[in-house]
Scaffold this active site. Sequence first.
Site, PDB file in Angstrom:
ATOM      1  N   ASP A 171       2.020  12.790 -51.746  1.00  0.00           N
ATOM      2  CA  ASP A 171       1.543  14.163 -51.105  1.00  0.00           C
ATOM      3  C   ASP A 171       1.106  15.071 -52.230  1.00  0.00           C
ATOM      4  O   ASP A 171       0.679  14.499 -53.244  1.00  0.00           O
ATOM      5  CB  ASP A 171       2.684  14.725 -50.201  1.00  0.00           C
ATOM      6  CG  ASP A 171       2.113  15.319 -48.981  1.00  0.00           C
ATOM      7  OD1 ASP A 171       1.461  16.551 -49.138  1.00  0.00           O
ATOM      8  OD2 ASP A 171       2.290  15.028 -47.713  1.00  0.00           O
ATOM      9  N   HIS A 204       1.869  21.655 -48.712  1.00  0.00           N
ATOM     10  CA  HIS A 204       1.947  20.497 -47.889  1.00  0.00           C
ATOM     11  C   HIS A 204       3.155  19.606 -48.215  1.00  0.00           C
ATOM     12  O   HIS A 204       4.014  19.331 -47.466  1.00  0.00           O
ATOM     13  CB  HIS A 204       0.519  19.848 -47.648  1.00  0.00           C
ATOM     14  CG  HIS A 204       0.592  18.701 -46.680  1.00  0.00           C
ATOM     15  ND1 HIS A 204       0.825  17.441 -46.724  1.00  0.00           N
ATOM     16  CD2 HIS A 204      -0.008  18.801 -45.329  1.00  0.00           C
ATOM     17  CE1 HIS A 204       0.672  16.838 -45.805  1.00  0.00           C
ATOM     18  NE2 HIS A 204       0.189  17.561 -44.677  1.00  0.00           N
ATOM     19  N   SER A 366       1.138  15.012 -39.785  1.00  0.00           N
ATOM     20  CA  SER A 366       1.611  15.211 -41.193  1.00  0.00           C
ATOM     21  C   SER A 366       3.135  15.585 -41.103  1.00  0.00           C
ATOM     22  O   SER A 366       3.963  14.963 -41.666  1.00  0.00           O
ATOM     23  CB  SER A 366       1.004  16.101 -42.067  1.00  0.00           C
ATOM     24  OG  SER A 366      -0.131  15.724 -42.372  1.00  0.00           O
TER      25      SER A 366
END
Length: 486
Positions: A171, A204, A366
């Site tokens: 990520d 994220h 996600s």
Amino acid sequence: RRVIVTLSDATSSQHRSNERNNKQLFFSGIGSHYDADRVDFLLGVDKIRERVKAKEALATEGVECDHQKSMILSQGRNNYMTAVTAFRENDSFFTSLSMNPNVESIEEDYDMDLLEENTDKDFPDRVDVEDQKSTLRSLEEMVPYGVKSVHADVVSPAPRTAHPVTLCVVDSGIFRDHNDFPAEFISGDDSVRAGQWDNDVNGHGTHVAGILAAQGNNGVGTRGIIGNLTTSNINLHITRSHGANGAGGLMSDVLAAVIQCRQKGAKVINLSVGCNNCYSSVTDALFSELYEEGTLVVAAAGNDGSTNKKYPASYKGVVSVGSVTYFDSLSSATQTNDQIEFTAPGSGVYSTSIYQNRYTTKHGTSMASPHVSGVAALVWSHYPNCSAKQIRNVLAHSARDLGTSPGCDMEFGFGVPEADKALDYLSREGCEGVEMILSGEGGCDIAQLTNTRVQSRKKCGEKKATCSSNMECCSSRCDFKKSQCK
């Protein structure tokens, strides 16, 4: 152009000590998108001697490689990943390269998106909406609805051993100094293009990591699927494929990060990234090989609200995860297609942010994907002798079936995995007793059977029939306490 090139077997295996016929010598060319005067190559080579051979092959196509700028990114199980800077690209480079007998294929090096929604919808529960929209300082620990949905909150951690299960997250990195991450059992690898693994400036990756491993029972913030890394038989490893604002994020960046996970012996890899209609035979082969080696890769299905297939989620060697809300209804933007294998909470998911002791809510597949990869790692940590195929099948057997029709479907897959049900199944059957119902093709495809669970059953149990898994019941619902079909 940005491309991934696969060299032929004759080139890639000439010095290979391993006799297997795999094709893992590939590189990624970066053209004018980054710098019109330079082309960067990402090569996977088995031996240092092959690095020289690859450079010599490129030189015949009018490209000079600066050997002094070569560096080893990571040493995988069977290959080296090497970044080589090249320059002097001529107009006919790609055409001539495609005609080179040493080159088997040339494929686009696609941009990979972080699969988070940028919309405020499908808020999941009774917490005030305005509070959830903002980044919060949480003074009391809250158990997110997603943890409860997959029943991770009722599962005790497996005691730590000398050989814990490694769960790897590819990520944007992690904000390592967040107070809700433990001081130990989180490691990582840097990326040449995306940056340091422990300095997430995007947010994220930190949010995904918090869904998995935010520290439980510490009185603040939230808790992850694992609950408590310090007492569990799981290590978290972070590799970085994306930088600030999603920068980097090419398929080659993701592949390099995946190889780093492989190098660290990861049993489970979470990929909350993807791209539309970007199938790559090279990448497909890599994920199939990982699965055969014993690694379970879980990926986000996408947030287009369409049936388009995103990759890597739609590769057969990868578990594709869609998104549901607090009420187990389908999230409005989630993908639906024949590769959806599971769904999990992805709407309004509360987790760690990139500010110390702060938290935020995000939406998208996600956020759904780490719920499944976390359950897989949690279950595997209790039964480390199980194979990746056995764990994948156990999750299918024990998932909470959703939707109007019983059985696996293109909207919900097999449903939401439930950690306690998976452990109940393994306590009865053991690893060797797992019924291998999945064909290995992904989605609802069942071995030697047809479309859906109900249609494909040779026999199914009616109400109160004896059962040990949801798959044995016509309703697809087994009461595990009574061992009876509902």
